[in-house]
Design an enzyme around this catalytic site. Structure first.
Site, short mmCIF file in Angstrom:
data_model
loop_
_atom_site.label_atom_id
_atom_site.label_comp_id
_atom_site.label_asym_id
_atom_site.label_seq_id
_atom_site.Cartn_x
_atom_site.Cartn_y
_atom_site.Cartn_z
CE LYS A 97 -16.81 30.55 -39.01
NZ LYS A 97 -16.03 30.26 -37.86
CD GLU A 121 -20.44 41.69 -32.50
OE1 GLU A 121 -21.08 42.73 -32.54
OE2 GLU A 121 -19.31 41.58 -32.99
N GLY A 126 -15.34 35.83 -32.53
CA GLY A 126 -15.99 35.19 -31.38
C GLY A 126 -16.61 36.16 -30.41
CG ASP A 192 -12.70 30.96 -39.94
OD1 ASP A 192 -13.89 30.63 -39.91
OD2 ASP A 192 -12.15 31.64 -39.05
CE LYS A 196 -14.00 33.77 -37.89
NZ LYS A 196 -13.01 33.06 -37.07
N1 HSE Z 1 -12.58 28.05 -36.47
C1 HSE Z 1 -12.84 29.37 -36.01
C2 HSE Z 1 -11.58 29.92 -35.37
C3 HSE Z 1 -13.98 29.36 -35.04
O1 HSE Z 1 -10.67 29.13 -35.10
O2 HSE Z 1 -11.47 31.12 -35.17
C4 HSE Z 1 -14.48 30.71 -34.66
O3 HSE Z 1 -14.98 31.41 -35.76
#
Ligand code: HSE
Length: 407
Positions: A97, A121, A126, A192, A196
């Site tokens: 990402k 994807e 996930g 993170d 996304k």
């Molecule tokens: N570290 C990420 C999460 C992994 O906890 O969502 C999946 O992208």
């Protein structure tokens, strides 16, 4: 036409080893891994040493390999691998990402120039097939909002906290289960989820957003009093990523939110993710699925690989030039700000203060803050800031969009 897919796999960690397993268990796909390249020679792995190579060129220069699955952590190394692979005319499937959010337009152009597909994807939510849905099903201009839980680690920690498990213990468990990033700061500080969200915005609304443009607040500053505040009112705290189109402007944020029992994310627990799509005609739709972990994430990679059999590629139909700026003065959000007793909550930048509380060495204010002032508020590390998920201003503006459609 169906193709014979020969895969070069980079990385054999949580997702890479998951891909190896799901490919072995999915005979129908007819795609096989030819070479696996890893970095660390001394790491213990589930396959014997002779399965692995340490030289990226064994994949990148192998003309019989037509698909590169890039499943490594290091986004700078991934950038080199992905750009070289696209230039070499190989399709690329990635779950990275950070790489995608930071270089998306360049990678899209590179894929186009070399007539190959670049699919990802697994990079967002996930196992939930959200990108392909945004591309294919919501392929018109009717989307008004997309929001949800798109980080499994933080949702795991918040769920465990609700059940009385401490932060450090819950984070350690999330690491053991393979949910957390190698650097878990990326999870708990909301970064993170912000990568996304930037990717989701591209597919939902067509805008290219630099991740840093999106105000972000993680879960590390949450206070005991916040959890008590939520519990007393029947609310839960969830780290939500949201992007809402308001008139011709975009509101985007990643932050802890209070959600009510009737909110679609209220009961989404542990590593599960949830994506809520709001559109003019279909109204609200909810996708729930595992957002982290080896096999669930690998299942999304598998789906991309199988889509390559019929030359699938994203078309970015909603990507248009000159969209309105991200930051707007025209609306504000309702927040709870809390801090220890020595902080001065009168100067934190709230426009209107509705309520004030004091309890057990902590103080709280509830009020409104302009979207443009949110970043500044979030950067004040000594403050905990939680958004309320209701936005009356958004509701009014959605009516404006609807009027445009009806005219
Ligand atoms: N570290 C990420 C999460 C992994 O906890 O969502 C999946 O992208």
């Amino acid at each position: 036409m169906e193709k014979n897919l020969k895969i070069g796999l980079f990385g054999f960690g949580c997702v890479g080893s998951g891909l190896y397993e799901v490919l072995n268990r999915s005979e129908l796909i007819g795609a096989r891994i030819k070479t696996i390249v890893v970095k660390d020679r001394n790491k213990e792995r589930s396959l014997p040493q002779h399965f692995f190579s340490f030289d990226p060129n064994e994949i990148l220069l192998d003309e019989t390999i037509n698909v590169v699955a890039e499943l490594i952590d290091d986004s700078e190394a991934a950038y080199k691998i992905v750009t070289q692979a696209l230039k070499a005319g190989k399709h690329v499937v990635s779950a990275n990402k950070k790489l995608i959010a930071e270089h998306l337009d360049e990678l899209i152009s590179l894929a186009k120039e070399n007539s190959v597909s670049f699919l990802y994807e697994a990079a967002v939510a996930g196992s939930i097939p959200v990108i392909r849905n945004l591309e294919e099903y919501y392929n018109n201009d009717s989307l008004t909002g997309i929001l949800g839980i798109i980080n499994g680690t933080t949702n795991y920690i918040l769920t465990q906290a609700n059940d009385g498990v401490g932060y450090a213990e819950a984070l350690e468990k999330a690491q053991q289960l393979g949910f957390a990033e190698a650097d878990p700061t990326l999870d708990v500080e909301g970064l993170d989820a912000r990568y996304k969200l930037a990717i989701l915005i591209k597919h939902a609304f067509g805008n290219t957003v630099v991740p840093e443009q999106i105000p972000v607040k993680g879960i590390t500053g949450l206070r005991n009093g916040d959890v008590a505040y939520a519990r007393e009112r029947g609310l839960r705290i969830k780290l939500l990523a949201r992007a809402e189109r308001i008139g011709n402007e975009l509101f985007a944020v990643v932050a802890p939110h209070f959600v009510t029992a009737d909110h679609p994310t209220y009961s989404v627990s542990n590593e599960f993710n949830a994506v809520v799509v709001q559109a003019l005609f279909s109204d609200r739709q909810l996708f729930i699925g595992k957002g982290a972990g080896s096999l669930p994430t690998a299942s999304a990679v598998l789906s991309d690989i199988s889509a390559l059999k019929y030359d699938y590629q994203y078309e970015y139909r909603k990507a248009v030039e000159g969209r309105s700026p991200l930051v707007s003065e025209s609306f504000s959000v309702r927040v709870l700000v809390s801090a220890s007793m020595d902080a001065d909550l009168d100067t934190v930048g709230l426009d209107e203060v509705e309520e004030r509380y004091i309890g057990k060495g902590e103080q709280f204010v509830v009020g409104n803050v302009k979207y443009s002032a949110l970043k500044n508020l979030f950067e004040q590390k000594e403050l905990s800031v939680i958004l309320f998920s209701d936005l009356p201003q958004v509701e009014e503006e959605i009516v404006v969009v609807e009027t445009q459609y009806n005219s």
